[in-house]
Motif scaffolding. Structure first.
Motif, PDB file in Angstrom:
ATOM      1  N   LEU A  61      17.778  45.576  34.470  1.00 21.81           N
ATOM      2  CA  LEU A  61      18.055  44.416  33.617  1.00 21.81           C
ATOM      3  C   LEU A  61      16.872  43.455  33.561  1.00 21.81           C
ATOM      4  CD1 LEU A  61      21.805  43.662  34.406  1.00 21.81           C
ATOM      5  CD2 LEU A  61      20.835  44.603  32.299  1.00 21.81           C
ATOM      6  N   MET A  62      16.216  43.227  34.711  1.00 14.09           N
ATOM      7  CA  MET A  62      15.030  42.362  34.704  1.00 14.09           C
ATOM      8  C   MET A  62      13.947  42.938  33.800  1.00 14.09           C
ATOM      9  SD  MET A  62      14.554  40.941  38.634  1.00 14.09           S
ATOM     10  CE  MET A  62      13.369  42.178  38.956  1.00 14.09           C
ATOM     11  N   SER A  63      13.743  44.240  33.881  1.00 13.56           N
ATOM     12  CA  SER A  63      12.715  44.877  33.074  1.00 13.56           C
ATOM     13  C   SER A  63      13.062  44.843  31.594  1.00 13.56           C
ATOM     14  CB  SER A  63      12.497  46.312  33.534  1.00 13.56           C
ATOM     15  OG  SER A  63      12.023  46.319  34.866  1.00 13.56           O
ATOM     16  N   ILE A  64      14.315  45.099  31.251  1.00  8.94           N
ATOM     17  CA  ILE A  64      14.723  45.084  29.845  1.00  8.94           C
ATOM     18  C   ILE A  64      14.621  43.675  29.275  1.00  8.94           C
ATOM     19  CG2 ILE A  64      16.704  45.379  28.301  1.00  8.94           C
ATOM     20  CD1 ILE A  64      15.197  47.983  29.121  1.00  8.94           C
ATOM     21  N   VAL A  65      15.031  42.672  30.028  1.00  6.96           N
ATOM     22  CA  VAL A  65      14.901  41.291  29.554  1.00  6.96           C
ATOM     23  C   VAL A  65      13.430  40.977  29.287  1.00  6.96           C
ATOM     24  CG1 VAL A  65      15.107  38.862  30.280  1.00  6.96           C
ATOM     25  CG2 VAL A  65      17.039  40.420  30.556  1.00  6.96           C
ATOM     26  N   LEU A  66      12.545  41.393  30.176  1.00  3.90           N
ATOM     27  CA  LEU A  66      11.113  41.168  29.981  1.00  3.90           C
ATOM     28  C   LEU A  66      10.606  41.907  28.746  1.00  3.90           C
ATOM     29  CD1 LEU A  66       8.505  39.891  31.077  1.00  3.90           C
ATOM     30  CD2 LEU A  66       8.135  42.007  32.335  1.00  3.90           C
ATOM     31  N   ILE A  67      11.049  43.144  28.550  1.00  6.31           N
ATOM     32  CA  ILE A  67      10.621  43.923  27.389  1.00  6.31           C
ATOM     33  C   ILE A  67      11.091  43.268  26.093  1.00  6.31           C
ATOM     34  CG2 ILE A  67      11.008  46.115  26.168  1.00  6.31           C
ATOM     35  CD1 ILE A  67      11.063  47.432  29.003  1.00  6.31           C
ATOM     36  N   GLU A  68      12.352  42.856  26.053  1.00  4.76           N
ATOM     37  CA  GLU A  68      12.888  42.234  24.841  1.00  4.76           C
ATOM     38  C   GLU A  68      12.235  40.869  24.599  1.00  4.76           C
ATOM     39  OE1 GLU A  68      14.505  44.014  22.726  1.00  4.76           O
ATOM     40  OE2 GLU A  68      14.582  45.631  24.200  1.00  4.76           O
ATOM     41  N   TYR A  69      12.005  40.105  25.659  1.00  6.20           N
ATOM     42  CA  TYR A  69      11.296  38.829  25.518  1.00  6.20           C
ATOM     43  C   TYR A  69       9.895  39.065  24.952  1.00  6.20           C
ATOM     44  CZ  TYR A  69       8.233  35.008  26.796  1.00  6.20           C
ATOM     45  OH  TYR A  69       7.280  34.033  26.761  1.00  6.20           O
ATOM     46  N   SER A  70       9.235  40.093  25.462  1.00  2.95           N
ATOM     47  CA  SER A  70       7.896  40.418  24.987  1.00  2.95           C
ATOM     48  C   SER A  70       7.905  40.745  23.497  1.00  2.95           C
ATOM     49  CB  SER A  70       7.332  41.594  25.782  1.00  2.95           C
ATOM     50  OG  SER A  70       6.111  42.013  25.253  1.00  2.95           O
ATOM     51  N   GLY A  71       8.904  41.525  23.060  1.00  3.76           N
ATOM     52  CA  GLY A  71       9.020  41.846  21.639  1.00  3.76           C
ATOM     53  C   GLY A  71       9.257  40.603  20.802  1.00  3.76           C
ATOM     54  N   TRP A  72      10.118  39.726  21.297  1.00  2.76           N
ATOM     55  CA  TRP A  72      10.408  38.473  20.597  1.00  2.76           C
ATOM     56  C   TRP A  72       9.150  37.617  20.521  1.00  2.76           C
ATOM     57  CZ3 TRP A  72      15.262  36.617  18.820  1.00  2.76           C
ATOM     58  CH2 TRP A  72      15.279  35.292  18.425  1.00  2.76           C
ATOM     59  N   TYR A  73       8.427  37.529  21.644  1.00  4.43           N
ATOM     60  CA  TYR A  73       7.219  36.710  21.742  1.00  4.43           C
ATOM     61  C   TYR A  73       6.131  37.236  20.807  1.00  4.43           C
ATOM     62  CZ  TYR A  73       3.187  34.393  23.852  1.00  4.43           C
ATOM     63  OH  TYR A  73       2.062  33.651  24.064  1.00  4.43           O
ATOM     64  N   GLN A  74       5.926  38.554  20.791  1.00  5.30           N
ATOM     65  CA  GLN A  74       4.860  39.159  19.985  1.00  5.30           C
ATOM     66  C   GLN A  74       5.154  39.109  18.490  1.00  5.30           C
ATOM     67  OE1 GLN A  74       1.927  40.303  20.843  1.00  5.30           O
ATOM     68  NE2 GLN A  74       2.113  40.301  23.049  1.00  5.30           N
ATOM     69  N   LYS A  75       6.411  39.380  18.110  1.00  2.00           N
ATOM     70  CA  LYS A  75       6.747  39.525  16.699  1.00  2.00           C
ATOM     71  C   LYS A  75       7.371  38.279  16.090  1.00  2.00           C
ATOM     72  CE  LYS A  75       7.803  44.358  17.608  1.00  2.00           C
ATOM     73  NZ  LYS A  75       8.884  45.323  17.722  1.00  2.00           N
ATOM     74  N   GLY A  76       7.839  37.351  16.919  1.00  2.00           N
ATOM     75  CA  GLY A  76       8.598  36.220  16.407  1.00  2.00           C
ATOM     76  C   GLY A  76      10.029  36.662  16.129  1.00  2.00           C
TER      77      GLY A  76
END
Length: 176
Positions: A125-140
């Motif tokens: 869950l920690m890794s998935i949250v980081l991955i999804e946050y990263s996608g949100w951060y990179q793409k808006g």
């Protein structure tokens, strides 16, 4: 759990290592948490010993070994993630170190924390949250939601379903 094999039932059973009573509340601390505390304490002590007395002018063998190990981790993850993912290298290095020690601690007679499904769920869950946050951060926000329709809009339900499947897959791979 009637249909599960006895071996699998034993693996899924979480043993309570410490029982506390705070006021009227009983608290049980699982074996995997206690072993994780031991791992954390050992890693903190190791870091304190390894980083004591470092010198930029006269590096010793210990410092060169430490710098080589950290350089290898950085280069390994940088090769996978590139410049855009370089900010996640400390997290990934920490997880790599934790998983390595967690799996090796069984040699010292402890039950590895990764044998507890709760630990692997937490890491996933920690890794998935980081991955999804990263996608949100990179793409808006707009780009993040638009990515669910890639490569074509008909894939949207499958891509949304993947959000739930990915943590389960990570969890099971760590547990297995």
């Amino acid at each position: 759990m009637g249909n599960l094999s006895k071996d699998l039932q034993a693996q899924l059973h979480v043993k309570t290592a410490i029982r506390l009573r705070l006021g009227g509340v009983r608290i049980g601390i699982s074996e995997s948490v206690v072993v994780t505390w031991i791992i954390m304490a050992a890693l903190v002590l190791l870091v304190m010993v390894m980083t004591h007395g470092l010198s930029a002018e006269h590096p010793g063998k210990r410092q060169l070994m430490l710098e080589s190990a950290m350089g290898w981790c950085h280069d390994f993850f940088y090769g996978i993630l590139g410049e855009d993912g370089a900010r996640y290298i400390p997290y990934l290095t920490t997880v790599l170190l934790y998983l390595a020690v967690s799996n090796l601690i069984g040699l010292a007679g402890f039950k590895p924390p990764t044998k507890d499904l709760n630990v692997t769920i937490g890491l996933a869950l920690m890794s998935i949250v980081l991955i999804e946050y990263s996608g949100w951060y990179q793409k808006g926000a707009k780009g993040f939601f638009k990515s669910f329709a890639e490569p074509m809009p008909i894939m949207t339900p499958i891509n949304i379903l993947e959000l739930g499947i990915r943590p389960l897959s990570l969890c099971m791979r760590l547990f297995g």
